[in-house]
Design an enzyme around this catalytic site. Structure first.
Site, PDB file in Angstrom:
ATOM      1  CB  THR A 124      35.980   9.075   9.817  1.00  0.00           C
ATOM      2  OG1 THR A 124      37.143   9.034   9.145  1.00  0.00           O
ATOM      3  CG2 THR A 124      36.177   8.238  11.921  1.00  0.00           C
ATOM      4  N   GLY A 125      34.652  10.911   8.562  1.00  0.00           N
ATOM      5  CA  GLY A 125      34.276  12.220   6.911  1.00  0.00           C
ATOM      6  C   GLY A 125      35.385  12.291   6.439  1.00  0.00           C
ATOM      7  CG  ASP A 126      38.887  14.240   6.333  1.00  0.00           C
ATOM      8  OD1 ASP A 126      39.965  13.382   5.464  1.00  0.00           O
ATOM      9  OD2 ASP A 126      38.950  15.601   6.242  1.00  0.00           O
ATOM     10  CG  ASP A 127      42.549  11.857   4.772  1.00  0.00           C
ATOM     11  OD1 ASP A 127      42.742  11.577   3.433  1.00  0.00           O
ATOM     12  OD2 ASP A 127      43.408  12.623   4.883  1.00  0.00           O
ATOM     13  CB  SER A 180      37.283   7.337   4.806  1.00  0.00           C
ATOM     14  OG  SER A 180      37.702   8.964   4.031  1.00  0.00           O
TER      15      SER A 180
END
Length: 448
Positions: free
Chosen positions: A250-253, A284
């Site tokens: 994903t684009g975050d944690d 990520s």
């Protein structure tokens, strides 16, 4: 075509590596038994309520009527709602207790892009406002509040949030309220989420908040690396949560354990506790495994093990800030492999924003008893950064058998430390002086 194929092959390689990494440490263990899988004698199909999986027809009425039927007929043992192959466009909808949402192979539940009619709900009391904007927040695409005995599962069907329109609104600064999560359960217990693909969430993907006895297993969570705030799984002021055997990119944690935001989280006072994260693989630009930064209700008794990370900003990140208050204690991270990571281990007391100017700068977090062991990394630019707070040093930071190998050529000092105490045994590159004092080794003896 070639980039897509390369991505698939890379994913398969790391899943294969993850498998061997896991089994090499003995028999497979699981925490999933905290919520037994329910067999539903009563079964209905979304097609029975007029559902059409052509990717164009709006199926909101069909989903709401099917779930209304489950809620009011109350069949003994609950009811399974079957979603056959096809693409089912729908507005957001609420689940009900004692139900299974079952997605067949090839079934896609896809969120409408009609943001104007998306329902608003009240902010969470432990946050005091929407996470992005004051006031309310958009309801999650699939939502449950005050429920028990709910299962989302199937044959690896897909729940697609079509988050692109929301990401663009965020980039343009045109949002008035906080973006919707993909799936959120509030004040619920006995939840199972398994064997489903989650794709393109507008905001956080799976968010159990004020929940207990939650199992999330065999899921795949996907979003572009530049998609804003698309956290994978965020247990929040919840207890007895089991996260296992999943792939997240994903684009975050990938996984972030939370418990409320500054004065609102302190007042609400509900910690996250007894969280297990096991056999998770992913990438990520931010963190692989994270605690925080919203930890004002406290976070304790977290175990993360058998983790494989690649192309990641920070391998393991424990983050908090002044004004947070609360506590972070008894966190264990072990059996981790990471490759091509900017920072291997980061523990920071200066991370995250505040909901408003009413936070108490004297509300300092208590951080103690963080154990990192059997961690191996290659192509790690910075081994670690452990920065406590001057008036609230982080104590009991224990590192054992941590090997984080960097790039070739000139590099900055491998560890950065301040306002921290603990011990390090068999750590390479050599850790900072704050963790190598013989007097401190006794504080970590039980953890090693």
């Amino acid at each position: 075509m070639f980039p897509v194929l390369a991505s698939i092959l890379l994913c398969c390689f790391f899943l294969h590596a993850s498998f061997w990494f896991h089994v090499s440490y003995g028999n497979l263990i699981t925490c999933s038994g905290i919520v037994p899988m329910r067999y539903r004698n009563d079964k209905i199909s979304i097609a029975d309520f007029g559902g059409i999986g052509d990717g164009k027809t709006l199926n909101t009425k069909a989903f709401r009527e099917a779930i209304f039927r489950i809620q009011h007929l109350r069949r003994r043992g609950g009811t399974l709602l079957y979603v056959p192959p096809g693409v089912y466009l729908t507005d957001s909808f609420n689940l009900t207790s004692h139900m299974t949402l079952y997605l067949a192979r090839g079934a896609v539940i896809k969120a409408t892009q009609d943001t104007w009619n998306w329902p608003l709900i009240a902010p969470l009391p432990s946050y005091g406002r929407g996470r992005e904007h004051p006031g309310g927040r958009y309801m999650s695409f699939i939502h449950g509040d005050g429920l028990r005995d709910v299962v989302i599962t199937g044959e690896n069907g897909t729940i697609d949030g079509q988050g692109g329109i929301w990401w663009n609104m965020w980039r343009q600064g045109s949002l008035q309220f906080t973006r919707p999560n993909l799936v959120e359960f509030v004040n619920s217990r006995g939840i199972i989420i398994s064997n489903v693909i989650f794709r393109n969430s507008p905001f956080w993907n799976i968010h159990p908040v004020y929940c207990s006895n939650v199992v999330i297993r065999y899921v795949t969570i996907l979003a572009p690396s530049d998609s804003p705030n698309t956290d994978g799984i965020d247990p929040d002021s919840s207890s007895n949560v089991c996260i296992e055997d999943s792939f997240i990119s994903t684009g975050d944690d990938l996984v972030a354990v939370k418990s409320g935001w500054d004065e609102y989280g302190i007042t609400y006072g509900r910690p996250s506790s007894c969280i297990t994260i096991r056999r998770v693989t992913g990438s990520s630009p931010f963190a692989g495994i994270a605690v925080g930064s919203e930890t004002s209700g406290g976070v304790e008794n977290v175990l993360a093990e058998n983790i494989v990370l690649y192309n990641t900003g920070i391998g393991v990140n424990v983050k908090t800030n002044i004004g947070r208050g609360g506590f972070i204690k008894n966190i264990t991270v072990s059996e981790v492999f990471m490759e091509n990571v900017r920072t291997g281990i980061k523990i920071a007391g200066d991370t995250g924003d505040h909901p408003d100017n009413n936070f108490n700068p004297n509300a300092l977090p208590y951080v103690k008893g963080l154990t990192f062991k059997n961690i191996w990394g290659v192509k790690v630019q910075l081994a670690g950064s452990i920065q406590g707070l001057k008036n609230a040093p982080f104590t009991g930071i224990c590192l054992s058998k941590v090997n984080l190998h960097g790039m070739t050529g000139p590099r900055s000092p491998p560890w950065k430390c301040s306002d921290v105490s603990g011990a390090a045994i068999e750590v390479s590159p050599r850790p900072c002086a704050e963790l190598t004092s013989p007097q401190q080794s006794r504080s970590c003896a039980s953890h090693f």
